[in-house]
Design a protein around this motif. Structure first.
Motif, PDB file in Angstrom:
ATOM      1  N   PHE A  23       0.812  -1.222   0.000  1.00  0.00           N
ATOM      2  CA  PHE A  23       0.000   0.000   0.000  1.00  0.00           C
ATOM      3  C   PHE A  23       0.849   1.277   0.000  1.00  0.00           C
ATOM      4  O   PHE A  23       0.459   2.284  -0.579  1.00  0.00           O
ATOM      5  CB  PHE A  23      -1.041  -0.035   1.133  1.00  0.00           C
ATOM      6  CG  PHE A  23      -2.289  -0.750   0.686  1.00  0.00           C
ATOM      7  CD1 PHE A  23      -3.351  -0.054   0.151  1.00  0.00           C
ATOM      8  CD2 PHE A  23      -2.356  -2.137   0.723  1.00  0.00           C
ATOM      9  CE1 PHE A  23      -4.480  -0.717  -0.327  1.00  0.00           C
ATOM     10  CE2 PHE A  23      -3.475  -2.813   0.257  1.00  0.00           C
ATOM     11  CZ  PHE A  23      -4.540  -2.100  -0.270  1.00  0.00           C
TER      12      PHE A  23
ATOM     13  N   THR B  24      -1.537   4.776   3.569  1.00  0.00           N
ATOM     14  CA  THR B  24      -1.606   5.661   2.400  1.00  0.00           C
ATOM     15  C   THR B  24      -1.944   7.080   2.850  1.00  0.00           C
ATOM     16  O   THR B  24      -2.421   7.286   3.968  1.00  0.00           O
ATOM     17  CB  THR B  24      -2.712   5.208   1.413  1.00  0.00           C
ATOM     18  OG1 THR B  24      -3.980   5.546   1.985  1.00  0.00           O
ATOM     19  CG2 THR B  24      -2.669   3.718   1.152  1.00  0.00           C
TER      20      THR B  24
ATOM     21  N   LEU C 210       1.738   1.603  -3.602  1.00  0.00           N
ATOM     22  CA  LEU C 210       0.594   2.051  -4.405  1.00  0.00           C
ATOM     23  C   LEU C 210       0.354   3.537  -4.197  1.00  0.00           C
ATOM     24  O   LEU C 210       0.087   4.281  -5.139  1.00  0.00           O
ATOM     25  CB  LEU C 210      -0.669   1.255  -4.017  1.00  0.00           C
ATOM     26  CG  LEU C 210      -0.664  -0.225  -4.403  1.00  0.00           C
ATOM     27  CD1 LEU C 210      -1.925  -0.913  -3.889  1.00  0.00           C
ATOM     28  CD2 LEU C 210      -0.576  -0.390  -5.920  1.00  0.00           C
ATOM     29  N   ASP C 211       0.441   3.957  -2.957  1.00  0.00           N
ATOM     30  CA  ASP C 211       0.208   5.367  -2.638  1.00  0.00           C
ATOM     31  C   ASP C 211       1.201   6.257  -3.391  1.00  0.00           C
ATOM     32  O   ASP C 211       0.873   7.344  -3.854  1.00  0.00           O
ATOM     33  CB  ASP C 211       0.341   5.555  -1.122  1.00  0.00           C
ATOM     34  CG  ASP C 211      -0.168   6.910  -0.686  1.00  0.00           C
ATOM     35  OD1 ASP C 211      -1.112   7.426  -1.327  1.00  0.00           O
ATOM     36  OD2 ASP C 211       0.377   7.462   0.288  1.00  0.00           O
TER      37      ASP C 211
ATOM     38  N   LEU D 214      -7.846   2.119  -4.346  1.00  0.00           N
ATOM     39  CA  LEU D 214      -6.879   1.148  -3.837  1.00  0.00           C
ATOM     40  C   LEU D 214      -7.635   0.123  -2.989  1.00  0.00           C
ATOM     41  O   LEU D 214      -8.160   0.451  -1.926  1.00  0.00           O
ATOM     42  CB  LEU D 214      -5.820   1.853  -2.983  1.00  0.00           C
ATOM     43  CG  LEU D 214      -5.200   3.143  -3.546  1.00  0.00           C
ATOM     44  CD1 LEU D 214      -4.103   3.655  -2.612  1.00  0.00           C
ATOM     45  CD2 LEU D 214      -4.618   2.903  -4.943  1.00  0.00           C
TER      46      LEU D 214
END
Ligand code: 3HC
Length: 678
Positions: free
Chosen positions: A392, A421, A395-396, A405
């Motif tokens: 995560f 995030t 991804l952030d 997400l």
């Protein structure tokens, strides 16, 4: 008013106007009846056209009125149909869309029927545990052959109007859809003076060629739906049409309808009809909520779960990337997908062309940068918070600002994941069930900060990938697995007290589940629940479990895949054979622990297991993890094989009465492992 009256010269047009499907509730019946009487009493009216507003003729009796005093309140549906059929002026049904159940029965009572292509025609009452109760079983066989009638009435099959075009059901078929009403008016003018006015009830039943047709059909349904009385009753009353006068057949139909309407199966099936539609209503989400466009999806992790999740999107025509840093596992994942689609092609359920199209929509990626433009990314990596954190945070860092997400976690705290995030409002749980490309259930997990926009987008997307989505709050196991834990625990405690796996399974299967808990565990792999228990023994050391499942796994009895589990299996055969070894293992274990052995009835087995589900469901509602009791029922039906005709664990508890359930729980809590009922 739930109908409208328009006058076109000498023709009265009655339009049923009760959105969304022109259900024939009390107010609609009253309006139709009043306009019918008015049209009959006016000298300037020569014939009547009956049609519907919007896209429906009528979806039938108002299901939500069943069980209320409105169901049979005057004018009831049969009496309205009676008035139509016996009218002294021709009544023409102009079927402009959905024509189902009581709606089709209404059309059958009219003197003529005119339609166009694309109208769903059905008598689907059987799906609600009912049969057509307003003459459908007696009028339809006077227009269609019996084999088609059996299919329509006992299976509830939906036919498109064009597929019945050549039948006697329709007197005229209009190709230009926009002119249905004007054509119906012209037809009505042409028939205004035609006498006698034809009545469906006065036609002979279409000759039944095969004398064994009814018996053969009954045999099919005895096997196909042994728990349901409705399909067989449907065949019985259809047969009545060949043996009795129309009036006597009608009487038998009414009796059977009443009988089924009061039965537990129909109550359960009607509950589920409403529950399945209620599940889409999400607190804080409405028609104005913005829905983001999802054109590209990414899945993190190419394991069984990740591959299965990706297939859902490809099958729906949405391009999907699978990210896995390990080249070998990425390759394995992509191969697994191709093999899965290939197996579906081999079964004849997918064309080779579609298989190629789906596979072409799936691509691999090894770097986060490659997926940065995805609109939705779903993480399906190892169930460990540290692993999720890494994903995560990455991804952030890379995903575009509007990306959603999602985590497929089944056990971890989504709110904690969201905090990894800088955009927790865009984080959501999408809990797929294994095999993810097959199972219909999707739990949408709403974090504390998940935005309505993200929820609405995922709910909308779930329809595109043909999942039934139920929104759950954040807790250990969400709705389904939290309840399952109680069910499986009690199943093992029953063994400790003297039941055999086969006795427990048989009792639950007789209740209506396709498989009992031990056969399911053998199929899924006993090592999976073993791993979960091992983890929970650390995270929740005070939780009470039977050790039997662990003992089984310590002997390598993982289930069907090792040809040994709670049952014995032979190679290539899924038949479960009782195992002497397991019986001894259970006996030794119980003796060693001093568990008192006793004979336990099937009823107690069922109540221990089903009430364990309902009891946990009640706590889930108290904790506001589920929005409504019926959502819990949908989860159990779609994800855990709860028998549909029982309506779900919560409905079942309501049906037998919570007082009864609580009294039983009180007794259980004073018995073996009673503390687990607290
Ligand atoms: N009575 C009351 N409400 C109905 C209804 C009915 N017969 N049919 C549909 N609805 C409602 C739904 O509950 C839903 O309400 P909501 O928006 O508040 O959730 C809304 O209409 C839209 O329904 P769907 O989401 O299912 O809409 P679709 O467009 O996907 O499908 C349909 C439309 C094909 C008509 C589908 O709703 C359906 O199959 N309905 C059931 C039809 C049926 O079983 N008819 C027989 C009734 S029993 C009967 O007629 C007895 C008689 O023989 C005496």
């Amino acid at each position: 008013m739930s109908a409208l009256l328009e006058i076109h010269g000498s023709i009265a047009v009655i339009r049923i106007d009760n959105p969304p499907v022109n259900g024939l509730g009390l107010s609609t019946r009253t309006s139709i009846n009043e306009f019918l009487q008015e049209s009959l009493s006016r000298d300037d009216i020569a014939a009547i056209v009956l049609t519907g507003t919007a896209k429906a003729f009528s979806g039938g009796a108002d299901i939500k009125e069943f069980g209320t005093d409105k169901t049979f309140a005057s004018p009831n549906l049969p009496s309205v149909l009676d008035a139509i059929e016996n009218a002294r002026k021709p009544v023409i049904a102009a079927i402009n869309g959905v024509c189902m159940g009581g709606g089709l029965e209404l059309a059958l009572a009219c003197h003529y029927r005119i339609t166009m292509s694309g109208c769903p025609i059905a008598l689907p009452e059987v799906k609600l545990g009912l049969l057509p109760g307003a003459g459908g079983t007696q009028r339809l066989p006077r227009l269609l052959d019996m084999a088609t009638c059996i299919d329509m009435v006992s299976n509830g099959s939906i036919y498109l109007s064009e597929n019945l075009r050549q039948s006697a059901l329709f007197d005229s078929f209009i190709d230009d859809q926009s002119s249905l009403l004007s054509s119906a008016i012209e037809f009505a003018i042409a028939k205004s003076a035609a006498r006698p006015i034809p009545k469906t009830s006065e036609r002979p039943v279409v000759q039944v060629g095969d004398p064994n047709l009814f018996e053969a059909a009954r045999a099919v349904f005895h096997k196909k739906s042994p728990f349901l009385p409705a399909p067989i009753k449907c065949i019985d009353v259809l047969e009545m049409s060949t043996l009795h006068s129309f009036e006597d057949g009608l009487k038998k139909e009414r009796e059977a309808f009443q009988f089924l309407l009061n039965g537990a199966e129909s109550k359960a099936l009607r509950h589920i009809f409403v529950a399945e539609r209620a599940v889409g209503k999400i607190d804080g989400v409405n028609a104005e909520t913005t829905v983001r466009t999802i054109k590209q999806v990414a899945v993190i992790g190419a394991g069984t779960m990740g591959a299965g999740i990706a297939m859902n999107f490809a099958s729906a025509g949405i391009p999907v990337q699978i990210l896995d840093a390990q080249a070998a596992s990425l390759e394995r994942g992509l191969l697994r997908i191709r093999q899965n689609y290939g197996a579906t092609v081999a079964k004849g359920r997918l064309s080779q062309e579609q298989c190629e199209r789906n596979c072409a929509l799936i691509s691999g990626a090894q770097d986060y940068e490659q997926i940065r433009d995805a609109d939705l990314v779903i993480e399906a990596v190892f169930e460990q918070m540290e692993v999720k954190e890494e994903v995560f945070r990455s991804l952030d860092r890379v995903m575009k600002p509007s990306a959603i997400l999602a985590s497929n976690t089944s056990t971890l705290d989504l709110d904690q994941i969201a905090q990894f995030t800088s955009r927790p409002t865009d984080v959501i749980g999408l809990h797929f069930f294994s095999p993810a490309n097959v199972m219909e259930l999707l739990e949408i997990v709403r974090g504390k900060l998940t935005s309505p926009e993200v929820l609405a987008t995922c709910a909308n997307l779930s329809k595109k990938i043909k999942k039934t989505a139920v929104v759950a709050g954040v807790c250990d196991g969400f709705i389904g697995n939290r309840m399952l834990a109680q069910y499986t625990k009690q199943a093992a405690f029953l063994l400790e007290e003297g039941c055999t796996p086969q006795q427990v399974d048989r009792a639950i299967e007789n209740f209506g589940f396709a498989m009992g808990p031990f056969r399911v565990s053998d199929l899924a792999g006993n090592d999976i629940s073993w791993a979960i228990r091992k983890a929970r023994r650390i995270s929740k050391p005070d939780e009470i479990y039977s050790d039997l499942g662990d003992l089984l796994c310590e002997q390598g009895r993982f289930g069907q895949k090792t040809q040994a589990g709670w049952y014995d299996y032979t190679a290539g055969d899924r038949t479960a054979h009782p195992s002497a070894l397991v019986a001894n293992m259970i006996g030794d274990y119980s003796q060693k622990n001093g568990f008192k052995q006793r004979s336990i009835s099937d009823q107690e087995i069922v109540e221990r297991l089903i009430f364990a589900l309902a009891n946990e469901g009640r706590k889930i509602l108290e904790d506001k993890i589920a929005a409504r009791s019926s959502d819990i029922d949908v989860v159990y039906l779609k994800g855990y094989g709860f028998p549909r005709h029982r309506g779900g664990p919560m409905f079942y508890a309501e049906l037998v009465g919570w007082d009864y359930v609580d009294a039983a729980i009180d007794t259980f809590s004073r018995g073996h492992r009673g503390e687990t009922w607290a």
